[in-house]
Design a protein around this motif. Sequence first.
Motif, PDB file in Angstrom:
ATOM      1  N   ARG A  25       0.827  -1.200   0.000  1.00 48.05           N
ATOM      2  CA  ARG A  25       0.000   0.000   0.000  1.00 48.05           C
ATOM      3  C   ARG A  25       0.869   1.260   0.000  1.00 48.05           C
ATOM      4  NH1 ARG A  25      -5.251  -1.075   1.965  1.00 48.05           N
ATOM      5  NH2 ARG A  25      -5.876  -3.051   0.995  1.00 48.05           N
ATOM      6  N   MET A  26       1.961   1.231   0.734  1.00 39.71           N
ATOM      7  CA  MET A  26       2.843   2.401   0.819  1.00 39.71           C
ATOM      8  C   MET A  26       3.569   2.670  -0.490  1.00 39.71           C
ATOM      9  SD  MET A  26       2.685   3.954   3.740  1.00 39.71           S
ATOM     10  CE  MET A  26       4.214   4.887   3.749  1.00 39.71           C
ATOM     11  N   GLN A  27       3.627   1.679  -1.365  1.00 37.84           N
ATOM     12  CA  GLN A  27       4.338   1.840  -2.630  1.00 37.84           C
ATOM     13  C   GLN A  27       3.397   2.013  -3.818  1.00 37.84           C
ATOM     14  OE1 GLN A  27       6.642  -1.778  -2.440  1.00 37.84           O
ATOM     15  NE2 GLN A  27       8.427  -0.723  -1.611  1.00 37.84           N
ATOM     16  N   GLY A  28       2.081   1.928  -3.601  1.00 41.44           N
ATOM     17  CA  GLY A  28       1.112   2.067  -4.674  1.00 41.44           C
ATOM     18  C   GLY A  28       0.914   3.507  -5.111  1.00 41.44           C
ATOM     19  N   LEU A  29       0.086   3.707  -6.126  1.00 34.38           N
ATOM     20  CA  LEU A  29      -0.164   5.050  -6.651  1.00 34.38           C
ATOM     21  C   LEU A  29      -0.974   5.900  -5.685  1.00 34.38           C
ATOM     22  CD1 LEU A  29      -1.006   4.176 -10.385  1.00 34.38           C
ATOM     23  CD2 LEU A  29       1.178   4.952  -9.428  1.00 34.38           C
ATOM     24  N   GLU A  30      -1.644   5.259  -4.695  1.00 35.61           N
ATOM     25  CA  GLU A  30      -2.420   5.992  -3.700  1.00 35.61           C
ATOM     26  C   GLU A  30      -1.669   6.149  -2.390  1.00 35.61           C
ATOM     27  OE1 GLU A  30      -5.347   7.309  -4.466  1.00 35.61           O
ATOM     28  OE2 GLU A  30      -5.126   6.519  -6.499  1.00 35.61           O
ATOM     29  N   ALA A  31      -0.360   6.014  -2.430  1.00 33.32           N
ATOM     30  CA  ALA A  31       0.439   6.080  -1.204  1.00 33.32           C
ATOM     31  C   ALA A  31       0.352   7.441  -0.517  1.00 33.32           C
ATOM     32  CB  ALA A  31       1.901   5.738  -1.509  1.00 33.32           C
ATOM     33  N   HIS A  32       0.012   8.489  -1.278  1.00 37.97           N
ATOM     34  CA  HIS A  32      -0.055   9.832  -0.689  1.00 37.97           C
ATOM     35  C   HIS A  32      -1.176   9.945   0.345  1.00 37.97           C
ATOM     36  CE1 HIS A  32      -2.928   9.856  -4.081  1.00 37.97           C
ATOM     37  NE2 HIS A  32      -3.633  10.683  -3.328  1.00 37.97           N
ATOM     38  N   ARG A  33      -2.079   8.990   0.371  1.00 38.40           N
ATOM     39  CA  ARG A  33      -3.167   9.015   1.348  1.00 38.40           C
ATOM     40  C   ARG A  33      -2.685   8.706   2.758  1.00 38.40           C
ATOM     41  NH1 ARG A  33      -7.099   4.655  -0.904  1.00 38.40           N
ATOM     42  NH2 ARG A  33      -7.929   4.954   1.209  1.00 38.40           N
ATOM     43  N   TYR A  34      -1.494   8.123   2.869  1.00 37.21           N
ATOM     44  CA  TYR A  34      -0.997   7.699   4.171  1.00 37.21           C
ATOM     45  C   TYR A  34       0.144   8.610   4.628  1.00 37.21           C
ATOM     46  CZ  TYR A  34      -3.346   3.562   2.324  1.00 37.21           C
ATOM     47  OH  TYR A  34      -4.244   2.708   1.747  1.00 37.21           O
ATOM     48  N   LYS A  35       0.124   8.958   5.907  1.00 44.33           N
ATOM     49  CA  LYS A  35       1.171   9.827   6.462  1.00 44.33           C
ATOM     50  C   LYS A  35       2.494   9.074   6.594  1.00 44.33           C
ATOM     51  CE  LYS A  35      -2.223  12.475   9.149  1.00 44.33           C
ATOM     52  NZ  LYS A  35      -2.666  12.843  10.509  1.00 44.33           N
ATOM     53  N   ASN A  36       2.416   7.838   7.043  1.00 47.18           N
ATOM     54  CA  ASN A  36       3.606   7.011   7.240  1.00 47.18           C
ATOM     55  C   ASN A  36       3.168   5.554   7.349  1.00 47.18           C
ATOM     56  OD1 ASN A  36       2.648   6.715   9.976  1.00 47.18           O
ATOM     57  ND2 ASN A  36       3.625   8.683  10.440  1.00 47.18           N
ATOM     58  N   THR A  37       4.125   4.683   7.654  1.00 46.12           N
ATOM     59  CA  THR A  37       3.836   3.253   7.723  1.00 46.12           C
ATOM     60  C   THR A  37       2.805   2.921   8.795  1.00 46.12           C
ATOM     61  OG1 THR A  37       6.087   2.749   6.957  1.00 46.12           O
ATOM     62  CG2 THR A  37       4.895   0.977   8.043  1.00 46.12           C
ATOM     63  N   ILE A  38       2.934   3.550   9.967  1.00 50.17           N
ATOM     64  CA  ILE A  38       1.996   3.280  11.060  1.00 50.17           C
ATOM     65  C   ILE A  38       0.594   3.751  10.692  1.00 50.17           C
ATOM     66  CG2 ILE A  38       1.452   3.801  13.466  1.00 50.17           C
ATOM     67  CD1 ILE A  38       4.424   3.989  14.027  1.00 50.17           C
ATOM     68  N   ASP A  39       0.503   4.934  10.064  1.00 44.92           N
ATOM     69  CA  ASP A  39      -0.798   5.450   9.657  1.00 44.92           C
ATOM     70  C   ASP A  39      -1.440   4.535   8.615  1.00 44.92           C
ATOM     71  OD1 ASP A  39      -2.871   7.611   9.476  1.00 44.92           O
ATOM     72  OD2 ASP A  39      -2.107   7.747   7.431  1.00 44.92           O
ATOM     73  N   CYS A  40      -0.642   4.005   7.718  1.00 41.60           N
ATOM     74  CA  CYS A  40      -1.151   3.078   6.707  1.00 41.60           C
ATOM     75  C   CYS A  40      -1.744   1.840   7.374  1.00 41.60           C
ATOM     76  CB  CYS A  40      -0.033   2.680   5.748  1.00 41.60           C
ATOM     77  SG  CYS A  40      -0.518   1.481   4.490  1.00 41.60           S
ATOM     78  N   ALA A  41      -1.010   1.259   8.326  1.00 37.06           N
ATOM     79  CA  ALA A  41      -1.505   0.074   9.028  1.00 37.06           C
ATOM     80  C   ALA A  41      -2.783   0.392   9.797  1.00 37.06           C
ATOM     81  CB  ALA A  41      -0.434  -0.458   9.967  1.00 37.06           C
ATOM     82  N   PHE A  42      -2.840   1.564  10.416  1.00 40.68           N
ATOM     83  CA  PHE A  42      -4.019   1.952  11.186  1.00 40.68           C
ATOM     84  C   PHE A  42      -5.236   2.111  10.285  1.00 40.68           C
ATOM     85  CE2 PHE A  42      -6.781   5.333  12.874  1.00 40.68           C
ATOM     86  CZ  PHE A  42      -7.154   4.760  14.090  1.00 40.68           C
ATOM     87  N   GLN A  43      -5.054   2.739   9.118  1.00 41.11           N
ATOM     88  CA  GLN A  43      -6.186   2.941   8.214  1.00 41.11           C
ATOM     89  C   GLN A  43      -6.692   1.622   7.637  1.00 41.11           C
ATOM     90  OE1 GLN A  43      -6.409   6.128   5.444  1.00 41.11           O
ATOM     91  NE2 GLN A  43      -4.797   7.341   6.442  1.00 41.11           N
ATOM     92  N   ILE A  44      -5.771   0.705   7.339  1.00 41.27           N
ATOM     93  CA  ILE A  44      -6.193  -0.618   6.860  1.00 41.27           C
ATOM     94  C   ILE A  44      -7.025  -1.316   7.923  1.00 41.27           C
ATOM     95  CG2 ILE A  44      -5.390  -2.920   6.190  1.00 41.27           C
ATOM     96  CD1 ILE A  44      -2.944  -1.588   4.939  1.00 41.27           C
ATOM     97  N   LEU A  45      -6.565  -1.272   9.174  1.00 40.05           N
ATOM     98  CA  LEU A  45      -7.289  -1.908  10.272  1.00 40.05           C
ATOM     99  C   LEU A  45      -8.650  -1.257  10.490  1.00 40.05           C
ATOM    100  CD1 LEU A  45      -7.225  -3.948  12.619  1.00 40.05           C
ATOM    101  CD2 LEU A  45      -6.173  -2.154  14.022  1.00 40.05           C
ATOM    102  N   LYS A  46      -8.708   0.082  10.405  1.00 37.84           N
ATOM    103  CA  LYS A  46      -9.938   0.816  10.670  1.00 37.84           C
ATOM    104  C   LYS A  46     -10.996   0.590   9.599  1.00 37.84           C
ATOM    105  CE  LYS A  46     -11.648   5.554  11.348  1.00 37.84           C
ATOM    106  NZ  LYS A  46     -11.249   6.989  11.420  1.00 37.84           N
ATOM    107  N   HIS A  47     -10.578   0.666   8.332  1.00 37.13           N
ATOM    108  CA  HIS A  47     -11.552   0.634   7.248  1.00 37.13           C
ATOM    109  C   HIS A  47     -11.813  -0.759   6.679  1.00 37.13           C
ATOM    110  CE1 HIS A  47     -11.700   4.989   7.147  1.00 37.13           C
ATOM    111  NE2 HIS A  47     -10.387   5.052   7.010  1.00 37.13           N
ATOM    112  N   GLU A  48     -10.857  -1.682   6.848  1.00 40.99           N
ATOM    113  CA  GLU A  48     -10.987  -2.988   6.195  1.00 40.99           C
ATOM    114  C   GLU A  48     -10.947  -4.170   7.146  1.00 40.99           C
ATOM    115  OE1 GLU A  48      -8.574  -3.204   2.500  1.00 40.99           O
ATOM    116  OE2 GLU A  48      -7.926  -1.183   3.080  1.00 40.99           O
ATOM    117  N   GLY A  49     -10.587  -3.926   8.390  1.00 44.44           N
ATOM    118  CA  GLY A  49     -10.548  -5.002   9.371  1.00 44.44           C
ATOM    119  C   GLY A  49      -9.225  -5.751   9.383  1.00 44.44           C
ATOM    120  N   PRO A  50      -8.989  -6.546  10.441  1.00 44.59           N
ATOM    121  CA  PRO A  50      -7.707  -7.246  10.579  1.00 44.59           C
ATOM    122  C   PRO A  50      -7.433  -8.266   9.475  1.00 44.59           C
ATOM    123  CG  PRO A  50      -9.275  -7.985  12.236  1.00 44.59           C
ATOM    124  CD  PRO A  50      -9.879  -6.790  11.581  1.00 44.59           C
TER     125      PRO A  50
END
Length: 367
Positions: free
Chosen positions: A303-328
């Motif tokens: 996700r951090m390397q995709g074309l939508e990577a700008h949506r995430y602040k950093n690696t931790i934020d990316c993991a948090f958003q995946i957990l929040k919106h898509e589940g574990p």
Amino acid sequence: MSSLLRPFSVCEGPCESCGARRGCASSGSHQQQQQQQPPSPSQLLAATASGLGSLPLHQRSYAARRNLAAAAVGGRKITHPGKAILAGGIAGGIEICITFPTEYVKTQLQLDERANPPRYRGIGDCVKLTVQDHGLRGLYRGLSSLLYGSIPKSAVRFGTFEMLSNPMRDATGRLDNTRSLLCGLGAGIAEAIVVVCPMETLKVKMIHDQCSLRPRYRGFFHGVSEIIREQGVRGTYQGLTATVLKQGTNQAIRFYVMNALRNWYKGDDPRKEMHPIVTAMFGATAGAASVFGNTPLDVVKTRMQGLEAHRYKNTIDCAFQILKHEGPQAFYKGTVPRLGRVCLDVAIVFVIYEEVVKLLNGVWKTQ
């Protein structure tokens, strides 16, 4: 080198009886001999168990050299880093050409976010739609970026591992499991920084670009030039932290499992040869262990390397958003295709690597 390989006799060591047999006249000359004497077999065995630090300073380098020499004669041969680099590069190039379609499907499923209407219903549907839209060649989209990177990636991985592990082997050439874990971790971090991060970023962007209505990249070199033009060199190092974590744990798990299985198989006979089928089975097991151990890191990295990577602040934020919106469960997207690809990948790489090293040992003489 010949002096290192000569057998030790029981009279070598600081004992009075051996001094008498040598005709030593005085205790002074005996003490001088003791200071210059190489370590006895019992000292070497004790040092192997407790570490070379238990030996006097003037005996440590001797013991280390003898360990390497003994390993080359009586146990697993020490692999020269140059051979490891060459063999690793050849193995990596062959492997990626065989297994890339599974990598393509895995990446597509990981990019297919639940926040948007999912495009694929599963592995078979992903393959079917890709072939319908782009033909069989579509399953190899992005291969060039991985092919250009897989050769140096495997070269750096095996070269670094051998450089780190060779001084840590005992007198029979055996590497204990804890040290193989640390050496694998070092190899994974090295390959992540030098090769994997920019290679994976380019691969993910090119695969992601194919999903868009109007693909922008016409090929590998065009894609690289566009990414660097728009984002600079930093654009090829997106997700570096996640990549270092992923590759470090990846190789730590793989080399640990592979080394543990190798030590178990050989038992007390370090010279026992491993059939390529056995090597492949052990490699597949090591690959499976690494998949279940770090797929969540692989999803975050993708996700951090995709074309939508700008949506995430950093690696931790990316993991948090995946957990929040898509589940574990989203952290294990693409596990099945990744499992098939990685098991095949690791099995092929270890088999080809071992066989190429054997060939190189016949034509490239090293000490």
